[in-house]
Design a protein around this motif. Sequence first.
Motif, PDB file in Angstrom:
ATOM      1  N   ALA A  59       0.820  -1.212   0.000  1.00 21.01           N
ATOM      2  CA  ALA A  59       0.000   0.000   0.000  1.00 21.01           C
ATOM      3  C   ALA A  59       0.853   1.261   0.000  1.00 21.01           C
ATOM      4  CB  ALA A  59      -0.947  -0.003   1.199  1.00 21.01           C
ATOM      5  N   GLY A  60       2.070   1.195   0.484  1.00 26.06           N
ATOM      6  CA  GLY A  60       2.938   2.368   0.509  1.00 26.06           C
ATOM      7  C   GLY A  60       3.961   2.381  -0.601  1.00 26.06           C
ATOM      8  N   SER A  61       3.811   1.497  -1.580  1.00 32.26           N
ATOM      9  CA  SER A  61       4.800   1.376  -2.647  1.00 32.26           C
ATOM     10  C   SER A  61       4.336   2.095  -3.913  1.00 32.26           C
ATOM     11  CB  SER A  61       5.049  -0.098  -2.964  1.00 32.26           C
ATOM     12  OG  SER A  61       3.987  -0.640  -3.734  1.00 32.26           O
ATOM     13  N   THR A  62       5.162   2.037  -4.956  1.00 30.26           N
ATOM     14  CA  THR A  62       4.787   2.609  -6.249  1.00 30.26           C
ATOM     15  C   THR A  62       4.183   1.557  -7.175  1.00 30.26           C
ATOM     16  OG1 THR A  62       7.079   2.336  -7.000  1.00 30.26           O
ATOM     17  CG2 THR A  62       6.435   4.510  -6.181  1.00 30.26           C
ATOM     18  N   LEU A  63       3.891   0.377  -6.654  1.00 31.54           N
ATOM     19  CA  LEU A  63       3.215  -0.648  -7.444  1.00 31.54           C
ATOM     20  C   LEU A  63       1.712  -0.379  -7.463  1.00 31.54           C
ATOM     21  CD1 LEU A  63       5.071  -3.881  -6.244  1.00 31.54           C
ATOM     22  CD2 LEU A  63       5.482  -2.556  -8.315  1.00 31.54           C
ATOM     23  N   GLY A  64       1.124  -0.533  -8.640  1.00 29.13           N
ATOM     24  CA  GLY A  64      -0.321  -0.391  -8.775  1.00 29.13           C
ATOM     25  C   GLY A  64      -1.008  -1.707  -9.026  1.00 29.13           C
ATOM     26  N   ARG A  65      -0.215  -2.730  -9.391  1.00 33.26           N
ATOM     27  CA  ARG A  65      -0.766  -4.059  -9.662  1.00 33.26           C
ATOM     28  C   ARG A  65       0.317  -5.088  -9.383  1.00 33.26           C
ATOM     29  NH1 ARG A  65      -1.281  -3.785 -14.932  1.00 33.26           N
ATOM     30  NH2 ARG A  65      -3.445  -3.050 -14.994  1.00 33.26           N
ATOM     31  N   VAL A  66      -0.090  -6.237  -8.819  1.00 31.94           N
ATOM     32  CA  VAL A  66       0.811  -7.370  -8.661  1.00 31.94           C
ATOM     33  C   VAL A  66       0.105  -8.619  -9.167  1.00 31.94           C
ATOM     34  CG1 VAL A  66       2.137  -6.397  -6.745  1.00 31.94           C
ATOM     35  CG2 VAL A  66       0.099  -7.779  -6.272  1.00 31.94           C
ATOM     36  N   VAL A  67       0.909  -9.555  -9.660  1.00 30.44           N
ATOM     37  CA  VAL A  67       0.377 -10.820 -10.160  1.00 30.44           C
ATOM     38  C   VAL A  67       0.986 -11.941  -9.329  1.00 30.44           C
ATOM     39  CG1 VAL A  67       0.064 -12.329 -12.141  1.00 30.44           C
ATOM     40  CG2 VAL A  67       0.214  -9.848 -12.484  1.00 30.44           C
ATOM     41  N   ASP A  68       0.161 -12.595  -8.520  1.00 31.97           N
ATOM     42  CA  ASP A  68       0.623 -13.698  -7.689  1.00 31.97           C
ATOM     43  C   ASP A  68       0.655 -14.969  -8.531  1.00 31.97           C
ATOM     44  OD1 ASP A  68       0.466 -16.024  -5.792  1.00 31.97           O
ATOM     45  OD2 ASP A  68       0.577 -14.393  -4.337  1.00 31.97           O
ATOM     46  N   LEU A  69       1.823 -15.592  -8.598  1.00 32.60           N
ATOM     47  CA  LEU A  69       1.992 -16.789  -9.434  1.00 32.60           C
ATOM     48  C   LEU A  69       2.280 -18.030  -8.597  1.00 32.60           C
ATOM     49  CD1 LEU A  69       3.997 -15.480 -12.539  1.00 32.60           C
ATOM     50  CD2 LEU A  69       1.544 -15.931 -12.311  1.00 32.60           C
TER      51      LEU A  69
END
Length: 317
Positions: A62-72
Amino acid sequence: MHAVTYFDGEAWRAGTAGLVDGRVRLSDLEPTADPPRLDGVISGGYTDHHVHLQLVDHMLLAGSTLGRVVDLGANPEVVVRLGAGAVDIAFAGAFLTPVGGYPSDREWAPAGSVREIADADAAAVAITEMADAGARRIKVASNAHAGPVFDDALFRTIVELAAARSLPVVAHTEGRGQAQRAARLGATQLAHAPFTERLDDAEIAEQAASVSWISTLAIHSGADLTIALDNVRRFHAAGGILRYGTDMGNGPTPVGLNAGELAALRDAGLDDTALLQALAPVDPLDPASVLLFFPGATPATADPLHARPLTADDLKV
């Protein structure tokens, strides 16, 4: 209202930014008057295409610059309940692997994150379960260094069953010939840039024409890193699609943007625009998107590491 330059995922565009109900909103309409220009450029939040949220403190996203992650690779019943603020979580659910295949014997694999598949019926049950849980892709393990791999017929069946649910197949490949075999059998993405064998130029060309690669370079060292960098360098030069991914949770990886992965991608020949394309920012025009701001930057100087969330204060004249 401010005139802005933003990255749409492929190229830089002109638009405007303003406040709507106290939140910054981006528009692709070019300004008709002469509003103040934002001193910097904008993109959507980045995408990490290979993470394992059960192995990290996912709330740090939530505090990062990621807007999407893909759990594999996760227990679908667990990952579907996870939340990380405005960060979109896509997932594949459990690894599908042959009986006794990788990573069924790994201590790090959480309960329910691996499904051992004996035949087509078992594959159909597993894919239905993943799809019904909300999976957006299917993960197949094809690691000849750590146990059995699916034969061609069952691999193709898994691809066909997944396609019937509009789910692409992402393959974890290790061992000689496994990357080429997965591509030939219908996988559309490799979970790791090939690192256990150097592909020749003809094989690289075939890969570039049929599959995309998730980078995960920074998890390697020594010979594996040398091989992976060489493969990625030639794959990129051949026009192959590279996606930024870190295998987050594989060792002490940061929960957020990984500077080591970015440095490795630069070593492999990606320039600034190619690097942003690999990061696949979330559509910045989407009202739910995390907007990132590169203060004082231009398209030629926008370093992903220097971005931060765009705030209402940035639009004050």
